[in-house]
Design an enzyme around this catalytic site. Structure first.
Site, short mmCIF file in Angstrom:
data_model
loop_
_atom_site.label_atom_id
_atom_site.label_comp_id
_atom_site.label_asym_id
_atom_site.label_seq_id
_atom_site.Cartn_x
_atom_site.Cartn_y
_atom_site.Cartn_z
N LYS A 1 23.83 -55.11 50.56
CA LYS A 1 23.84 -54.91 52.00
C LYS A 1 22.69 -55.67 52.66
CE LYS A 1 26.05 -50.34 52.12
NZ LYS A 1 26.25 -50.10 50.69
N ARG B 1 37.28 -55.41 49.49
CA ARG B 1 38.41 -54.80 48.78
C ARG B 1 39.35 -54.21 49.81
NH1 ARG B 1 36.99 -49.52 49.73
NH2 ARG B 1 34.76 -49.04 49.74
#
Length: 667
Positions: A116, A292
């Site tokens: 992140k 995803r």
């Protein structure tokens, strides 16, 4: 397209991919752990192979074992689903190195988003707005504490790797920082294998809005609109919908453009989600890219009419995106909620056990069910306790909410406790109905979504009693018919006695309450006495789970379910669950033998022991941490005392209700 694919996952996503592949004549290979030998994805696939023990690290996280199954089975591609290895760049590279197609983005794209911290830096360089914070590699507690002071409070600590709400803490003052940092790092280490964190400014009253993006190997990238996931509890999404009631056409265009810009910045191919935090002013900031397919993708499918798994297969096979940006249209409104085996009234403690009853609404043009279990299956302690996703669609938001309420009313789960009643209160709450909910609302006002304290209302209680009386009479008649003397007076369950009218007693448990009732009569006509008074019931009929009756002349209709462990009554808006109790309980010595000690609230694995024999502890002091169903649970001393015995060590698996730490009075 492919001839055969392997699905490296379990549960509803594995079943979802298998069904889509079957539509295109693609053979499917499933993998399974010891705990999943009888799971639905194993039964649904064309072939299935075992890959290890029940813990994820012994099975679904074993990339080498999965690749070996792909080699032996002749699969041409691997679909990772979501969770487990779906965002593991090394696994994606290994699949490619083995000569197989990975049905997802490249390892390079994942690495750019896998941290992140790195993702924020990359997005800032690409011109995508990001939240101010700290993303550095120096993870020393002292430096992180100084950076926290620089950013200011409130701030958020987030695991730099992973997602799903794991490894996240909101900190509102400096003295709370270090304890939260330690807990966040430990949870991140257990969930994702890495304990690096980042710090960022916490936006008050934010919305969580994400954009579904898709890219292909030809360099095309588009978005498929937004999903709003602002109804959250401890960063876990509870309700997802599309389109967002907050987003204007102008904001949608700006966020969509930023999401596509983010996808292009990492050469993204296949399905992904760009997540934004949105301030009440409409200012939005990049949070992360989930590389995803996501759990909430069905709401996008229902409003666009597209099959995102089909798109994944086509893109992974080298085909271009089926549609261009201008070809994407949206119709109506879709909402998704997740049915979990958990107990909202016990802090949403995850549950496990056999699904003795699982009743879900039938799929239709307005209702979709995505599930990886059926009645009789077991929810295990090793994986997420989700039972099913319930998704509805209609012409507008008001009608979609009405569909959702109707669908939830048709759900019934027995065995492990579930969150159905919580969801029913959620979808009727003004913050949801009026679309004003923000990401912290549930945590701030959770009591508004819990059942009210106090006495149970009379009519649902009477309905439960009548349901049980009618079931007793029906069972007695069935037993009599099957016996050698069907006319015997002993085969009648009306409670008749010589010299006086029938009298039957019943007892139910509701929370800490014990509710007792006495009934005279039979065949659907009763006089019932309870704490609420005396009531006349007439014309009661029970058929296919529907009870109709007149209570003191007032006609009512309920949906009911009567199992050994519970009687559930639904009046169309609210659900009442009562536990049948023995009429004459032995109360002497009934005190819990575990009282005053520390016991496991559910089966799990001990991850941290924070007390030793001889230690003095205060009431509420943390003495042990266990992990179950992807969640870390803090076990605290129920009273002040001295630790007498510690019965489990880090790494051990423990059963529910097992005493882990015993306490004795301080000397």
């Amino acid at each position: 397209m492919f001839n055969k694919i392997l699905i490296a996952n379990r549960g509803e996503i594995a079943c979802r991919v298998i069904r889509t592949a079957r539509r295109f004549g693609i053979a499917t290979v499933a993998v399974y752990s010891e705990a999943d030998a009888d799971a639905q994805h194993v039964r649904l696939a064309d072939e299935a192979w075992p890959i290890g023990g029940p813990r994820p690290q012994d099975s679904y996280l074993r990339g080498d074992a999965i690749l070996e199954v792909a080699r032996q089975s002749g699969a041409q591609a691997i679909h990772p689903g979501y969770g487990f290895l779906s965002e593991n760049a090394d696994f994606a590279d290994a699949v490619k190195a083995a000569g197989l197609a990975f049905i997802g983005p490249s390892g390079d794209s994942m690495r750019k988003m896998g941290s992140k911290a790195g993702a924020k830096d990359l997005m800032a360089a690409a011109g995508v707005p990001v939240v101010p914070g700290y993303t550095g590699e120096d993870q020393s507690p002292d430096l992180l504490a100084r950076e926290a002071q620089r950013i200011g409070f409130p701030l958020m600590i987030k695991a730099a790797h992973g997602g799903g709400g794991k490894g996240m803490r909101i900190v509102r003052s400096a003295d709370e920082f270090l304890p939260n940092l330690e807990s966040c790092q430990r949870e991140a280490k257990n969930a994702f294998g890495r304990d690096r964190v980042l710090l960022e400014r916490y936006i008050e009253s934010p919305r969580h809005i994400e954009i579904q993006v898709f890219g292909d190997s030809q360099g095309n990238a588009i978005h498929l609109g937004e999903r709003e996931c602002s109804a959250q509890r401890r960063y876990q999404k509870v309700l997802e919908e599309s389109p967002s009631p907050f987003v204007t056409p102008e904001l949608r265009a700006a966020m969509g453009a930023a999401a596509v810009q983010a996808a292009r910045a990492i050469d993204y191919a296949n399905a992904g989600t760009v997540e934004f935090i949105v301030a009440p002013s409409g200012e939005f900031f990049f949070m992360e890219i989930n590389t995803r397919l996501q759990v909430e993708h069905p709401v996008t499918e229902l409003v666009t009419g597209l099959d995102l798994v089909e798109w994944q297969l086509r893109v992974a096979a080298g085909e271009p995106l089926p549609l261009a940006q201008d070809d994407i249209t949206q119709r109506g409104h879709a909402i998704e909620v997740r049915l979990y085996a958990e107990d909202p009234e016990a802090g949403f403690l995850p549950g496990s056990g056999r699904l003795e009853r699982l009743r879900l609404p039938p799929p239709s043009a307005h209702v979709r069910i995505d599930s990886g279990v059926v009645e009789g299956d077991t929810v295990t302690i090793f994986y997420d306790p989700m039972i099913a996703k319930l998704i509805v669609h209609d012409a507008d938001r008001a009608r979609a909410l009405a569909r959702l309420r109707e669908a939830l009313a048709q759900c019934a789960i027995s065995g492990p406790k579930s969150n159905i009643a919580f969801l029913e209160r959620l979808v009727r709450h003004p913050a949801v109905v009026d679309a004003t909910i923000d990401t912290g609302y549930l945590d701030r006002h959770l009591d508004e979504f819990m059942p009210p304290a106090g006495e149970v209302e009379a009519e649902p209680l009477l309905a439960a009693a009548v349901t049980r009386l009618l079931d007793q009479e029906r069972q007695a008649q069935a037993d009599a018919t099957a016996s050698g003397d069907p006319t015997s007076p002993w085969a009648i369950a009306d409670g008749w006695r010589l010299g006086h009218g029938s009298l039957r007693s019943l007892a139910f448990g509701h929370g800490e309450q014990r509710l007792e009732l006495r009934a005279r009569g039979s065949g659907g006509d009763y006089r019932i006495e309870s704490a609420t008074g005396s009531h006349d019931v007439a014309g009661a009929r029970l058929s296919d789970g529907t009870l109709s009756l007149r209570i003191d002349g007032h006609a009512r209709r309920f949906t009911v379910a009567d199992d050994a462990d519970a009687v559930v009554v639904h009046d169309g808006a609210r659900r009442l669950r009562l536990q049948p109790l023995a009429l004459y309980e032995h109360e002497a010595g009934a005190a819990d033998s575990n009282a005053g000690n520390v016991a496991a609230p559910m089966p799990g694995r001990v991850v941290l022991v924070k007390a030793a024999p001889g230690d003095a502890v205060e009431a509420g002091q943390e003495v042990m941490v266990i992990e179950a169903m992807k969640m870390e649970l803090s076990l605290k001393a129920p009273r002040a005392g001295t630790v007498a015995e510690v019965r489990a060590q880090a790494g051990e698996f423990v059963d529910a209700d097992a005493v882990l730490v015993t306490l004795e009075d301080a000397s």
